[in-house]
Write a protein that holds these residues in place. Structure first.
Motif, PDB file in Angstrom:
ATOM      1  N   PHE A 116      49.739  29.373   1.904  1.00  0.00           N
ATOM      2  CA  PHE A 116      48.191  28.987   2.340  1.00  0.00           C
ATOM      3  C   PHE A 116      48.404  27.241   2.336  1.00  0.00           C
ATOM      4  CE2 PHE A 116      47.293  32.792  -0.101  1.00  0.00           C
ATOM      5  CZ  PHE A 116      47.595  33.692   1.377  1.00  0.00           C
ATOM      6  N   ALA A 117      49.588  26.667   1.948  1.00  0.00           N
ATOM      7  CA  ALA A 117      49.618  25.212   1.712  1.00  0.00           C
ATOM      8  C   ALA A 117      49.151  24.356   2.707  1.00  0.00           C
ATOM      9  CB  ALA A 117      51.098  24.807   1.046  1.00  0.00           C
ATOM     10  N   PRO A 118      49.440  24.761   3.934  1.00  0.00           N
ATOM     11  CA  PRO A 118      49.191  23.809   5.111  1.00  0.00           C
ATOM     12  C   PRO A 118      47.569  23.649   5.305  1.00  0.00           C
ATOM     13  CG  PRO A 118      50.836  25.209   5.969  1.00  0.00           C
ATOM     14  CD  PRO A 118      50.435  25.658   4.583  1.00  0.00           C
ATOM     15  N   PHE A 119      46.745  24.908   5.008  1.00  0.00           N
ATOM     16  CA  PHE A 119      45.418  24.813   5.074  1.00  0.00           C
ATOM     17  C   PHE A 119      44.858  24.183   4.078  1.00  0.00           C
ATOM     18  CE2 PHE A 119      46.928  29.507   6.308  1.00  0.00           C
ATOM     19  CZ  PHE A 119      47.248  29.151   7.535  1.00  0.00           C
ATOM     20  N   ALA A 205      40.671  25.705  -4.017  1.00  0.00           N
ATOM     21  CA  ALA A 205      41.230  24.382  -4.052  1.00  0.00           C
ATOM     22  C   ALA A 205      40.466  23.076  -3.015  1.00  0.00           C
ATOM     23  CB  ALA A 205      42.955  24.415  -3.331  1.00  0.00           C
ATOM     24  N   GLY A 206      41.054  22.060  -2.617  1.00  0.00           N
ATOM     25  CA  GLY A 206      40.639  21.187  -1.698  1.00  0.00           C
ATOM     26  C   GLY A 206      39.277  20.458  -2.065  1.00  0.00           C
ATOM     27  N   SER A 207      38.535  20.357  -1.458  1.00  0.00           N
ATOM     28  CA  SER A 207      37.203  19.874  -1.770  1.00  0.00           C
ATOM     29  C   SER A 207      36.457  20.123  -2.800  1.00  0.00           C
ATOM     30  CB  SER A 207      36.241  19.652  -0.553  1.00  0.00           C
ATOM     31  OG  SER A 207      35.993  20.923  -0.065  1.00  0.00           O
ATOM     32  N   PRO A 234      47.624  31.691 -10.991  1.00  0.00           N
ATOM     33  CA  PRO A 234      49.092  31.684 -11.412  1.00  0.00           C
ATOM     34  C   PRO A 234      49.879  31.560 -10.115  1.00  0.00           C
ATOM     35  CG  PRO A 234      48.328  34.143 -11.866  1.00  0.00           C
ATOM     36  CD  PRO A 234      47.380  33.207 -11.594  1.00  0.00           C
ATOM     37  N   SER A 235      49.334  32.066  -9.065  1.00  0.00           N
ATOM     38  CA  SER A 235      50.060  32.187  -7.637  1.00  0.00           C
ATOM     39  C   SER A 235      49.181  32.338  -6.551  1.00  0.00           C
ATOM     40  CB  SER A 235      51.107  33.374  -7.657  1.00  0.00           C
ATOM     41  OG  SER A 235      50.267  34.744  -7.729  1.00  0.00           O
ATOM     42  N   PRO A 236      49.605  31.888  -5.182  1.00  0.00           N
ATOM     43  CA  PRO A 236      48.656  31.753  -4.148  1.00  0.00           C
ATOM     44  C   PRO A 236      47.607  33.070  -4.206  1.00  0.00           C
ATOM     45  CG  PRO A 236      50.440  31.143  -3.725  1.00  0.00           C
ATOM     46  CD  PRO A 236      50.851  31.532  -5.031  1.00  0.00           C
ATOM     47  N   ALA A 242      42.515  28.073  -6.043  1.00  0.00           N
ATOM     48  CA  ALA A 242      43.378  26.978  -6.704  1.00  0.00           C
ATOM     49  C   ALA A 242      44.445  27.330  -7.445  1.00  0.00           C
ATOM     50  CB  ALA A 242      42.412  25.886  -7.425  1.00  0.00           C
ATOM     51  N   THR A 243      45.626  26.613  -7.389  1.00  0.00           N
ATOM     52  CA  THR A 243      46.639  26.811  -8.311  1.00  0.00           C
ATOM     53  C   THR A 243      46.748  25.763  -9.359  1.00  0.00           C
ATOM     54  OG1 THR A 243      48.491  26.092  -6.962  1.00  0.00           O
ATOM     55  CG2 THR A 243      47.671  28.629  -6.784  1.00  0.00           C
ATOM     56  N   LEU A 244      47.894  25.609 -10.174  1.00  0.00           N
ATOM     57  CA  LEU A 244      48.176  24.324 -10.877  1.00  0.00           C
ATOM     58  C   LEU A 244      48.508  23.466  -9.751  1.00  0.00           C
ATOM     59  CD1 LEU A 244      48.480  22.664 -13.201  1.00  0.00           C
ATOM     60  CD2 LEU A 244      50.858  23.769 -13.458  1.00  0.00           C
ATOM     61  N   ALA A 245      49.307  23.757  -8.842  1.00  0.00           N
ATOM     62  CA  ALA A 245      49.897  22.646  -7.869  1.00  0.00           C
ATOM     63  C   ALA A 245      48.588  22.015  -7.237  1.00  0.00           C
ATOM     64  CB  ALA A 245      50.959  23.287  -6.927  1.00  0.00           C
ATOM     65  N   ASP A 246      47.647  22.741  -6.799  1.00  0.00           N
ATOM     66  CA  ASP A 246      46.462  22.320  -6.090  1.00  0.00           C
ATOM     67  C   ASP A 246      45.707  21.419  -6.851  1.00  0.00           C
ATOM     68  OD1 ASP A 246      47.080  24.175  -3.645  1.00  0.00           O
ATOM     69  OD2 ASP A 246      46.177  25.682  -4.664  1.00  0.00           O
ATOM     70  N   VAL A 247      45.670  21.742  -8.317  1.00  0.00           N
ATOM     71  CA  VAL A 247      44.908  20.793  -9.308  1.00  0.00           C
ATOM     72  C   VAL A 247      45.710  19.419  -9.262  1.00  0.00           C
ATOM     73  CG1 VAL A 247      44.472  20.408 -11.440  1.00  0.00           C
ATOM     74  CG2 VAL A 247      43.985  22.577 -10.538  1.00  0.00           C
ATOM     75  N   ALA A 248      46.830  19.514  -9.217  1.00  0.00           N
ATOM     76  CA  ALA A 248      47.868  18.153  -9.230  1.00  0.00           C
ATOM     77  C   ALA A 248      47.586  17.459  -8.055  1.00  0.00           C
ATOM     78  CB  ALA A 248      49.114  18.600  -9.397  1.00  0.00           C
ATOM     79  N   ASP A 249      47.568  18.110  -6.750  1.00  0.00           N
ATOM     80  CA  ASP A 249      47.086  17.494  -5.462  1.00  0.00           C
ATOM     81  C   ASP A 249      45.756  16.713  -5.446  1.00  0.00           C
ATOM     82  OD1 ASP A 249      49.620  18.520  -4.707  1.00  0.00           O
ATOM     83  OD2 ASP A 249      48.880  19.965  -3.484  1.00  0.00           O
ATOM     84  N   CYS A 250      44.966  17.478  -6.108  1.00  0.00           N
ATOM     85  CA  CYS A 250      43.452  16.916  -6.109  1.00  0.00           C
ATOM     86  C   CYS A 250      43.396  15.785  -6.886  1.00  0.00           C
ATOM     87  CB  CYS A 250      42.601  17.803  -6.428  1.00  0.00           C
ATOM     88  SG  CYS A 250      42.435  19.228  -5.331  1.00  0.00           S
ATOM     89  N   LEU A 251      44.031  15.786  -8.091  1.00  0.00           N
ATOM     90  CA  LEU A 251      44.110  14.517  -8.913  1.00  0.00           C
ATOM     91  C   LEU A 251      44.790  13.535  -8.321  1.00  0.00           C
ATOM     92  CD1 LEU A 251      43.595  13.576 -11.952  1.00  0.00           C
ATOM     93  CD2 LEU A 251      45.563  14.538 -12.659  1.00  0.00           C
TER      94      LEU A 251
END
Length: 384
Positions: A116-119, A205-207, A234-236, A242-251
């Motif tokens: 789902f990362a592209p979305f 995630a995201g907004s 813990p996974s998509p 939201a996953t940890l990677a999504d939190v990092a992207d938003c930060l």
């Protein structure tokens, strides 16, 4: 209190039926268009979409790392049509099967690749997030009470981010669309327990995650929380969860901005380094159960914190049980088995709801047949 029947994928729930008949096949089409999947992945995804509409539920292959758990969790459902099992379980298992189809857990190049990362990335890079980040420079000028309420409503509305960070928050359409509003009780609770730990169970995630992070910063900087624990998946899961990677992207999106948004990002990064902001990802949050089945470690945590704030529709379903409660059933009674104080921030996008006033329910029923699922209404409910 009499236990009510669970929501299943049937004519009684046109929403649940629509998810499997229309939304899931459309999601598979979007995934196939977004990734260079091989023929095995194409076949697996196509078969899953078809099975969800016309087939019976097949278990995970025995080679899957968590096959034993899912064999146990679904022992009474395998071999039955999807439409005969509880919606909460079925939807969760669909996403686990989808990850199996894409190779997320298997050795190879697709291992750990969020389908789902592209979305999520498209939303994060879009105009809506840019606008809400820029608007922080104006919203921060509000006095404390108005600022807190504006940020709370931004976090509440989540993926309706075009409503986020408006200076009129609390006085405009956001507030008038609340079918239940315990926000004053939530602020009173936070103030009475100031200096404690707040747990926030994230949704999207995201907004929405950007708004959640800004709200967390407000709680920390205003002394309403000494620490915040942010719980993510813990996974998509469920496309936008939201996953940890999504939190990092938003930060990073905040840190790469200017003005107040960048300052928020810097404060949050420092809070994480000091242990005042912790991100957790317990496997239970991708299990197909409501919160009465949570493991003891989570139960002890939520018992000890000042308040647990649950975000979003899925967490609400898991909080109250995805059941056909009478909408005027007491929120406090239905959630009494959740450990500790709890607040739900939710945009209405599924059938289940409790805690409505009789007059509010009558008004909703008279104005729209789909008020439960349209996303046009939201709520803040608190059990202290």
């Amino acid at each position: 209190m009499t236990q009510q029947a669970p929501v299943i994928i049937s004519e009684a729930s046109s929403f649940a039926s629509d998810v499997f008949a229309k939304r899931h096949p459309a999601l598979v089409e979007r995934l196939v268009a977004a990734w260079p999947f091989g023929p095995e992945q194409h076949r697996a995804l196509s078969a899953l979409a078809e099975e969800g509409v016309h087939g019976v539920i097949r278990p995970l292959p025995d080679t899957a790392a968590d096959a034993g758990l899912w064999h146990e969790w679904g022992s009474e459902f395998y071999g039955r049509p999807w439409a005969e099992v509880p919606f909460l379980w079925a939807e969760s298992f669909f996403y686990r099967r989808l990850l199996e189809a894409t190779g997320y857990f298997e050795p190879g190049p697709w291992r750990g690749v969020d389908p789902f990362a592209p979305f999520k990335q498209t939303e994060l890079a879009g105009e809506v997030v840019s606008a809400e980040i820029a608007a922080l420079d104006d919203v921060v000028e509000l006095v404390d009470d108005e600022l807190g309420q504006a940020l709370l409503l931004s976090s509440l509305w989540g993926n309706r981010a075009d409503l986020s960070f408006q200076i009129t928050a609390g006085r405009g359409t956001e507030a008038s669309s609340l079918v239940a509003d315990d926000s004053a009780r939530l602020w009173e609770l936070l103030q009475s327990e100031a200096g404690g730990t707040v747990a926030l169970i994230a949704d999207n995630a995201g907004s929405e995650m950007v708004a959640d992070l800004v709200l967390i910063d407000h709680l920390l900087t205003r002394g309403l929380a000494r620490e915040v624990t942010l719980h993510v998946k813990p996974s998509p899961y469920y496309v936008s969860d939201a996953t940890l990677a999504d939190v990092a992207d938003c930060l990073r999106a905040l840190l790469l901005s200017k003005g107040e948004a960048q300052a928020v990002g810097e404060r949050l990064r420092e809070a994480a380094a000091l242990g005042r902001l912790r991100v957790e990802a317990d496997s239970f949050f991708c299990a197909p159960f409501d919160f009465t089945a949570m493991p003891e470690a989570l139960r002890q945590e939520f018992t000890s914190v000042a308040v647990t704030i649950l975000k979003g529709d899925l967490n609400y379903r898991r909080l109250v049980g995805d059941r056909w409660w009478e909408p005027t059933t007491s929120f406090a009674e239905v959630t009494e088995r959740f450990p500790g104080r709890v607040a739900a921030l939710r945009t209405l996008k599924s059938d289940v709801i409790v805690g409505l006033e009789t007059g509010t329910l009558a008004g909703l029923n008279s104005t729209s047949a789909h008020w439960r699922t349209s996303g046009a209404h939201a709520l803040v409910q608190v059990r202290a």
